[in-house]
Design a protein around this motif. Structure first.
Motif, PDB file in Angstrom:
ATOM      1  N   ASP A 199       0.812  -1.227   0.000  1.00  0.00           N
ATOM      2  CA  ASP A 199       0.000   0.000   0.000  1.00  0.00           C
ATOM      3  C   ASP A 199       0.840   1.269   0.000  1.00  0.00           C
ATOM      4  O   ASP A 199       0.420   2.294   0.535  1.00  0.00           O
ATOM      5  CB  ASP A 199      -0.944  -0.016   1.210  1.00  0.00           C
ATOM      6  CG  ASP A 199      -2.158   0.879   0.998  1.00  0.00           C
ATOM      7  OD1 ASP A 199      -2.565   1.087  -0.173  1.00  0.00           O
ATOM      8  OD2 ASP A 199      -2.724   1.366   1.998  1.00  0.00           O
ATOM      9  N   GLY A 200       2.021   1.225  -0.597  1.00  0.00           N
ATOM     10  CA  GLY A 200       2.785   2.446  -0.798  1.00  0.00           C
ATOM     11  C   GLY A 200       3.680   2.865   0.333  1.00  0.00           C
ATOM     12  O   GLY A 200       4.150   4.009   0.354  1.00  0.00           O
ATOM     13  N   HIS A 227       3.710   3.779 -11.390  1.00  0.00           N
ATOM     14  CA  HIS A 227       2.287   3.540 -11.625  1.00  0.00           C
ATOM     15  C   HIS A 227       2.000   2.050 -11.810  1.00  0.00           C
ATOM     16  O   HIS A 227       1.048   1.510 -11.240  1.00  0.00           O
ATOM     17  CB  HIS A 227       1.821   4.320 -12.851  1.00  0.00           C
ATOM     18  CG  HIS A 227       0.414   3.995 -13.258  1.00  0.00           C
ATOM     19  ND1 HIS A 227      -0.674   4.358 -12.502  1.00  0.00           N
ATOM     20  CD2 HIS A 227      -0.071   3.310 -14.337  1.00  0.00           C
ATOM     21  CE1 HIS A 227      -1.780   3.940 -13.098  1.00  0.00           C
ATOM     22  NE2 HIS A 227      -1.437   3.294 -14.207  1.00  0.00           N
ATOM     23  N   GLU A 229       2.113   0.412  -8.482  1.00  0.00           N
ATOM     24  CA  GLU A 229       0.947   0.735  -7.658  1.00  0.00           C
ATOM     25  C   GLU A 229      -0.241  -0.129  -8.045  1.00  0.00           C
ATOM     26  O   GLU A 229      -0.936  -0.683  -7.185  1.00  0.00           O
ATOM     27  CB  GLU A 229       0.583   2.219  -7.801  1.00  0.00           C
ATOM     28  CG  GLU A 229      -0.641   2.604  -6.978  1.00  0.00           C
ATOM     29  CD  GLU A 229      -1.052   4.050  -7.118  1.00  0.00           C
ATOM     30  OE1 GLU A 229      -1.823   4.544  -6.266  1.00  0.00           O
ATOM     31  OE2 GLU A 229      -0.615   4.696  -8.101  1.00  0.00           O
ATOM     32  N   ARG A 233      -1.556  -2.715  -5.224  1.00  0.00           N
ATOM     33  CA  ARG A 233      -2.780  -2.333  -4.523  1.00  0.00           C
ATOM     34  C   ARG A 233      -3.988  -3.145  -4.955  1.00  0.00           C
ATOM     35  O   ARG A 233      -4.930  -3.332  -4.178  1.00  0.00           O
ATOM     36  CB  ARG A 233      -3.040  -0.837  -4.705  1.00  0.00           C
ATOM     37  CG  ARG A 233      -2.089   0.032  -3.896  1.00  0.00           C
ATOM     38  CD  ARG A 233      -2.522   1.476  -3.840  1.00  0.00           C
ATOM     39  NE  ARG A 233      -1.711   2.214  -2.882  1.00  0.00           N
ATOM     40  CZ  ARG A 233      -1.858   3.512  -2.629  1.00  0.00           C
ATOM     41  NH1 ARG A 233      -2.777   4.213  -3.277  1.00  0.00           N
ATOM     42  NH2 ARG A 233      -1.087   4.111  -1.749  1.00  0.00           N
ATOM     43  N   LEU A 270      -7.973  -0.724  -5.241  1.00  0.00           N
ATOM     44  CA  LEU A 270      -7.198   0.288  -5.957  1.00  0.00           C
ATOM     45  C   LEU A 270      -8.069   1.513  -6.208  1.00  0.00           C
ATOM     46  O   LEU A 270      -9.171   1.376  -6.741  1.00  0.00           O
ATOM     47  CB  LEU A 270      -6.725  -0.292  -7.295  1.00  0.00           C
ATOM     48  CG  LEU A 270      -6.016   0.641  -8.272  1.00  0.00           C
ATOM     49  CD1 LEU A 270      -4.626   0.999  -7.736  1.00  0.00           C
ATOM     50  CD2 LEU A 270      -5.910  -0.016  -9.640  1.00  0.00           C
ATOM     51  N   ALA A 297      -6.525   6.487  -9.516  1.00  0.00           N
ATOM     52  CA  ALA A 297      -5.128   6.178  -9.828  1.00  0.00           C
ATOM     53  C   ALA A 297      -4.960   5.707 -11.267  1.00  0.00           C
ATOM     54  O   ALA A 297      -3.830   5.633 -11.762  1.00  0.00           O
ATOM     55  CB  ALA A 297      -4.612   5.097  -8.876  1.00  0.00           C
TER      56      ALA A 297
END
Length: 393
Positions: free
Chosen positions: A279-280, A331, A334, A338, A345, A349
């Motif tokens: 989750d980043g 990107h 992600e 996610r 997600l 995004a």
């Protein structure tokens, strides 16, 4: 695409932890008593160490953590710590306590930090778990794989079928509220009933978290060589899908919910450290071969414990190389990570074209909308990698 470095070992660009993101510390323990036939992790048995030993590794680890905390500007106290391997439990409770002390002395720990260690059931005991709790550990993750003797033999696992269950109960008795077991499904010779019995046994041990992974035949492993020689069959995709549905159904009935494609927990039992990966979040990975990520930069350490210790003894971080992720690569990652989470997600995004492709996945029953987020359906979880490929085009 990412931009890989062209610099000498041990050199990193200027790095600063990003405010507002979870920050974790991962510790890699490279030692194993034996090598499992399916494993391709950066681990070493005693005969492969070339003189390296846990004491020397720990001294080098302390140095890396100290240099890392000084190198990463604005690094907050660690929200989570995860000690993996390898077999961390070979260090004993005192050794793992020393590892956590090294993290405290370098990065520091947040007041509510989650602190996890992996453990092999055969190298644990009630005294071991009591020592871990006293040292400040809050979670234990135990390798179970299966309760079927023939499945464990196919995986070259040395623990007895019931030892992981006993270890889980011992951890709970020592005061651990969060105990996890790992299963592997799809091993040649495993039946649906074998997996069902393993899941039932895990639930009965009183755990609050379970990870289950489809067997992957990794190049260079003993398992891959046996498959190539025709001694055992490769895992079958249809069988793997059926086994996933079997364990998911039973875990749901028992009060577990999936929160990542391969992870289930009772409410409150989710692993915060691993959620940070998906989750980043950012983290410093310490130890031979460990990977790190911060400030849009990913780097990885030299692999062998001797090379690791030598570089640190010279006063340099043991970095083998690094790469800086550009926007396009960030990107892709992600979306890839996610989408695996139950939280999903964010639709925002995605680009306009990707949102159009997401509508197709929704109509195909692979994704569903949950407010402003896209979440995999039960069928979508079986095809998660394909969903990502289709979204990204």
């Amino acid at each position: 695409m990412s931009v890989q470095s062209q610099v000498p070992d041990g050199v990193l660009p200027d790095l600063s932890a990003r405010a507002g993101r979870p920050f974790g510390v991962y510790i890699h323990v490279p030692f194993c008593a034996t090598r499992c036939g399916y494993c391709d992790f950066n681990t070493y048995t005693p005969g492969e160490l070339g003189g390296a030993n846990p004491d020397g590794w720990l001294a080098a680890l302390r140095t890396e953590l100290r240099l890392g905390a000084a190198r990463l500007r604005a690094a907050p106290a660690a929200d989570t710590v995860f000690v993996g391997g390898g077999t961390p439990s070979l260090l004993g409770a005192a050794g793992l306590g020393a590892v956590l002390d090294a993290v405290r002395e370098s990065f520091g720990l947040a007041p509510d930090a989650e602190v996890t260690t992996e453990a092999n059931p055969e190298s644990t005991s009630p005294e071991f778990f009591a020592g871990l709790r006293a040292a400040g550990y809050t979670r234990v993750s135990l390798g179970m794989q299966s309760t079927a003797v023939h499945v464990l033999a196919a995986l070259d696992r040395v623990h007895s079928p019931g030892r992981a269950l006993d270890a889980a109960r011992e951890a709970a008795a020592a005061g651990f509220d969060h105990v996890s077991l790992d299963l592997i499904y799809g091993t040649p010779g495993e039946s649906d009933d074998d997996l069902a019995r393993s899941v039932e046994a895990a639930i009965g041990a009183g755990i609050d978290h379970l990870s289950a992974y489809a067997l992957v035949v990794e190049d260079g492993t003993a398992l891959a060589r046996r498959v190539r020689r025709g001694e055992i069959p490769a895992p079958d995709d249809d069988v793997l899908a059926r086994r996933y549905e079997l364990l998911d159904d039973r875990l749901r009935e028992a009060g577990f919910h999936w929160y990542e494609v391969s992870n289930w927990a009772r409410p409150g039992g989710e692993c915060r450290h691993n959620i940070g990966y998906w989750d980043g979040g950012e983290w410093w990975g310490a130890g031979p071969g460990a990977h790190s990520y911060a400030d849009a930069t990913r780097w990885w350490n030299v692999k062998h414990p001797n090379a690791y210790a030598t570089q640190l003894a010279a006063g340099a971080l043991p970095v083998a190389d690094f790469e800086t992720l550009d926007d396009a690569t960030a990107h892709v990652e992600e979306v890839l990570l996610r989408i695996r989470l139950r939280s999903g997600l964010p639709t925002a995004a995605l680009s306009a074209d990707e949102q159009t492709r997401a509508e197709i996945a929704i109509s195909d029953g692979l994704l569903r909308r949950d407010g402003e987020r896209l979440v995999l359906t039960d069928r979508g979880r079986l095809l998660a990698d394909a969903v990502v490929r289709d979204l990204l085009g």
